[in-house]
Design an enzyme around this catalytic site. Structure first.
Site, PDB file in Angstrom:
ATOM      1  N   GLU A 100       1.017  -4.680  -6.311  1.00 24.52           N
ATOM      2  CA  GLU A 100       0.890  -3.345  -5.821  1.00 24.52           C
ATOM      3  C   GLU A 100       1.901  -3.334  -4.669  1.00 24.52           C
ATOM      4  OE1 GLU A 100      -0.137  -0.220  -5.727  1.00 24.52           O
ATOM      5  OE2 GLU A 100      -2.112  -0.136  -6.717  1.00 24.52           O
ATOM      6  N   ASP A 101       2.503  -2.130  -4.425  1.00 24.05           N
ATOM      7  CA  ASP A 101       3.290  -1.832  -3.320  1.00 24.05           C
ATOM      8  C   ASP A 101       2.576  -1.718  -2.019  1.00 24.05           C
ATOM      9  OD1 ASP A 101       2.083   0.721  -4.070  1.00 24.05           O
ATOM     10  OD2 ASP A 101       3.953   1.812  -3.859  1.00 24.05           O
ATOM     11  N   ASP A 104      -3.538   1.489   0.714  1.00 23.92           N
ATOM     12  CA  ASP A 104      -3.790   2.354   1.911  1.00 23.92           C
ATOM     13  C   ASP A 104      -5.342   2.713   1.788  1.00 23.92           C
ATOM     14  OD1 ASP A 104      -3.470   4.596   3.584  1.00 23.92           O
ATOM     15  OD2 ASP A 104      -2.300   5.900   2.485  1.00 23.92           O
ATOM     16  N   PHE A 153       3.157   6.452   7.907  1.00 26.01           N
ATOM     17  CA  PHE A 153       3.851   6.556   6.490  1.00 26.01           C
ATOM     18  C   PHE A 153       4.868   5.753   6.404  1.00 26.01           C
ATOM     19  CE2 PHE A 153       6.149   8.735   3.166  1.00 26.01           C
ATOM     20  CZ  PHE A 153       5.178   8.896   2.317  1.00 26.01           C
ATOM     21  N   ARG A 166      13.149   5.497  -2.542  1.00 26.70           N
ATOM     22  CA  ARG A 166      12.568   4.235  -3.002  1.00 26.70           C
ATOM     23  C   ARG A 166      13.798   3.321  -3.046  1.00 26.70           C
ATOM     24  NH1 ARG A 166       7.996   5.600  -5.921  1.00 26.70           N
ATOM     25  NH2 ARG A 166       7.658   7.715  -6.498  1.00 26.70           N
TER      26      ARG A 166
END
Ligand code: IMP
Length: 178
Positions: A100-101, A104, A153, A166
């Site tokens: 996963e990046d 959250d 964020f 990205r």
């Protein structure tokens, strides 16, 4: 959405990402030695991290991709997630490492893990580059975490701001205009 002139500040440098990625790869090398390992990348955000991470691994492994989308607005907090691209591989009795990046709320990961567990893998573990622990809505923890970050964020290194940025080599915190 005009994404041209947004402000950000670097939160995690390219060098720190590279160093931590190597450390994580050494741990996974040691823990999965001799096991039939498949990395499952949750698109899109994790593709940059996966590309760097897999090249640091020295053990044999396969790679596959899954893509999810979560319903925005009121339903996102209810954990309504959809699989929009399914696995190609058979993961029956294999050792799965979800890549996963960022975790959250944890809703996406929780859904993906439950979905993959239906396919009878030998084990499922989770590797995430970033962990926004404060934002969690479901009790789910990654087994390997690159960096714990505050509930801000972030963009870059695979993570987008309205599908842009990205390609940044670092992780940056988005600074809102007001
Ligand atoms: P969760 O279901 O709330 O844990 O959200 C997971 C997904 O939301 C991640 O895989 C990212 O694609 C996206 N996401 C969460 N936080 C951020 C962020 O700060 N920047 C960019 N994307 C994010």
């Amino acid at each position: 959405m005009d994404t041209h002139d947004i402000s950000w500040q670097v939160m995690i440098s390219e060098e720190d990402i590279q160093r931590r990625t190597r450390e994580l790869a050494r741990m996974v090398d040691a823990d999965f030695q001799g096991k039939d390992l498949i990395l499952i990348c949750n698109l899109k955000g994790a593709f940059v991290f996966l590309a760097d991470f897999c090249r640091e691994l020295t053990i044999l492994h396969e790679i596959d991709f899954i893509a999810t989308s979560s319903y925005k607005g009121t339903t996102s907090s209810s954990g309504v997630v959809r699989i929009v691209k399914d696995l190609k591989s058979d993961i029956n009795e294999r050792h799965v490492l979800i890549v996963e990046d960022i975790v959250d709320s944890g809703l996406t990961l929780d859904y993906v893990r439950r979905y993959l567990s239906l396919h009878n893998p030998a084990s499922i573990q989770i590797l995430t580059l970033l962990d926004k622990r404060e934002a969690r809505k479901v009790a789910i923890e990654a087994d390997y975490v690159g960096f714990v970050i505050p509930d801000k964020f972030v963009l870059g290194y695979g993570l987008d701001f309205f599908e842009h940025y990205r390609n940044l080599r670092f992780i940056a915190e988005y600074i809102s205009p007001e």
